[in-house]
Design an enzyme around this catalytic site. Structure first.
Site, PDB file in Angstrom:
ATOM      1  N   GLY A 102       0.799  -1.230   0.000  1.00 36.66           N
ATOM      2  CA  GLY A 102       0.000   0.000   0.000  1.00 36.66           C
ATOM      3  C   GLY A 102       0.825   1.269   0.000  1.00 36.66           C
ATOM      4  O   GLY A 102       0.363   2.326   0.444  1.00 36.66           O
ATOM      5  N   LYS A 103       2.055   1.213  -0.514  1.00 36.07           N
ATOM      6  CA  LYS A 103       2.947   2.378  -0.408  1.00 36.07           C
ATOM      7  C   LYS A 103       3.117   3.131  -1.725  1.00 36.07           C
ATOM      8  O   LYS A 103       3.292   4.343  -1.733  1.00 36.07           O
ATOM      9  CB  LYS A 103       4.329   1.924   0.081  1.00 36.07           C
ATOM     10  CG  LYS A 103       4.315   1.271   1.470  1.00 36.07           C
ATOM     11  CD  LYS A 103       5.687   0.722   1.818  1.00 36.07           C
ATOM     12  CE  LYS A 103       5.668  -0.031   3.137  1.00 36.07           C
ATOM     13  NZ  LYS A 103       6.971  -0.640   3.455  1.00 36.07           N
ATOM     14  N   VAL A 104       3.131   2.385  -2.842  1.00 35.94           N
ATOM     15  CA  VAL A 104       3.440   3.008  -4.136  1.00 35.94           C
ATOM     16  C   VAL A 104       2.388   2.615  -5.160  1.00 35.94           C
ATOM     17  O   VAL A 104       2.056   1.426  -5.298  1.00 35.94           O
ATOM     18  CB  VAL A 104       4.844   2.564  -4.635  1.00 35.94           C
ATOM     19  CG1 VAL A 104       5.116   3.093  -6.040  1.00 35.94           C
ATOM     20  CG2 VAL A 104       5.931   3.038  -3.684  1.00 35.94           C
TER      21      VAL A 104
END
Ligand SMILES: NC(=O)c1ccc[n+]([C@@H]2O[C@H](COP(=O)([O-])OP(=O)(O)OC[C@H]3O[C@@H](n4cnc5c(N)ncnc54)[C@H](O)[C@@H]3O)[C@@H](O)[C@H]2O)c1
Length: 351
Positions: free
Chosen positions: A301-303
């Protein structure tokens, strides 16, 4: 045969590349039609340009490896001075031992990978691959770091500060004592670009701070790396859309990626990093962070997946092309200066 002297060994300085002097746009565009890392690099350069052209996007640069000793310091100064980066997350080696060090007036010298390392040791010369450093100069850098901590203690009493706040004091120091030496720390201080070094004591700063804390056992300046994480998360919340321009990997890469998750932990619905580029020699087979792909970061869920690109190549070759391409495309001209350092000035000794 007589041995070379220290003066003989420390003669030719490493010169930084001036991305402004080389219009690499046609080269990078041509590379984008090739294959392998040339095509990846072409796409990465275009994504960086897209970050700069997107008026809603703030750019976070991440720096690991020995970039500043290798001639890439000037590239980052140009990025800061031309509104091509809004915040920096880096290793202490880059910011303190290499950039601040040169800001104090010291140099890195061209060396030899086949050097007699015992001869270097006897002359107090440190080697980074083909680069030499005068260790006596590094000791001065350690001392200055201790002195800055002493001044902060005298001006505000014992406390824990983020590395960002400490580095701002380093910028104030250079502005006062070495205003004519170009430096990332000084340029960032003047442009209000915050610099975060999450592992701050893992460099020259550590030596200076150990000395400072040992001299002041009853009350000293400490570094609060959680404050760095909190402040960078606040910056993400303020910025909204973000793009990552990463070189190397290591702590800066994870720290900057994780602020999306930290914002969620605080109850915000933060957008993943919308753009991401990473220039690295690390690959993914060991499962470690540095070579983990940006697609993998999407699973955490970061990039975001739409505008991400890894480029597998050494940064002294790849960064001048990617940064130079974006510089000459000129989208930075229409960008506003975010001055994110001002978000935190309420807590800083430097106003
Ligand atoms: N590098 C130094 O000379 C030095 C000196 C003092 C302290 N330190 C400290 O050691 C820690 C780790 O340092 P680090 O970032 O140098 O090493 P690192 O090994 O952690 O590098 C991180 C990743 O970046 C990649 N990388 C490094 N240089 C690259 C390049 N030129 N091109 C492409 N990819 C590259 C590496 O492959 C690695 O996967 C930091 O806390 C730093 O402050 C380093």
């Amino acid at each position: 045969m007589t041995e070379p002297t220290k003066k003989d060994l420390l003669k030719d300085v490493v010169k930084g590349i001036d991305i402004k002097a080389h219009d690499v746009r046609p080269l990078v565009d041509a590379m984008a039609d090739m294959a392998f890392q040339a095509r990846n690099l072409g796409r990465a350069a275009r994504i960086y340009d897209m970050m700069l052209a997107d008026k809603d996007c703030s750019v976070i640069a991440c720096m690991a490896g020995s970039l500043c000793s290798a001639g890439l310091r000037e590239t980052y100064i140009d990025l800061v001075e031309n509104r091509m980066v809004d915040a920096i997350v880096a290793t202490g080696a880059n910011i303190v031992d290499q950039d601040f060090f040169e800001g104090l007036g010291f140099k890195h010298y061209k060396g030899d990978i086949r050097a007699d390392d015992d001869l270097l040791r006897r002359n107090a010369i440190d080697r980074i691959y083909d680069t030499y450093i005068d260790e006596d100069n590094l000791r001065v850098c350690d001392d200055v770091m201790g002195k800055i901590a002493d001044e902060m203690l005298a001006n505000g009493g014992p406390r824990a500060v983020s590395s960002r706040e400490f580095i701002r004091e380093m910028g104030a120091y250079l502005a006062k004592h070495h205003p004519n030496n170009r430096s990332i720390v000084l340029a960032a201080y003047q442009a209000d670009v915050p610099i975060f070094v999450p592992a701050f004591s893992d460099c020259s700063a550590g030596f200076g701070l150990v000395y400072h804390q040992t001299k002041n056992p009853d009350g000293y300046i400490a570094i609060d790396s959680v404050a760095d994480f909190r402040e960078l998360t606040e910056l993400k919340l303020k910025a909204g859309r973000t793009g990552l321009m990463m070189v190397g990997g290591g702590v800066p890469k994870n720290f900057a990626q994780d602020i999306v998750v930290a914002a969620e932990v605080l109850g915000h619905d933060a957008e993943m990093h919308y753009y991401a580029v990473q220039l690295t020699v690390a690959d993914e087979r060991d499962g470690a962070l540095s070579g983990s792909t940006l697609r993998e970061a999407n699973s955490w869920g970061k990039v975001d997946l739409v505008n991400e690109q890894m480029v597998f190549g050494e940064a002294t070759v790849t960064l001048p092309l990617v940064a130079g391409y974006a510089y000459h495309r000129g989208a930075w001209r229409a960008r506003k200066q975010h001055r994110f350092a001002k978000l935190f000035d309420k807590t800083a000794a430097v106003k």
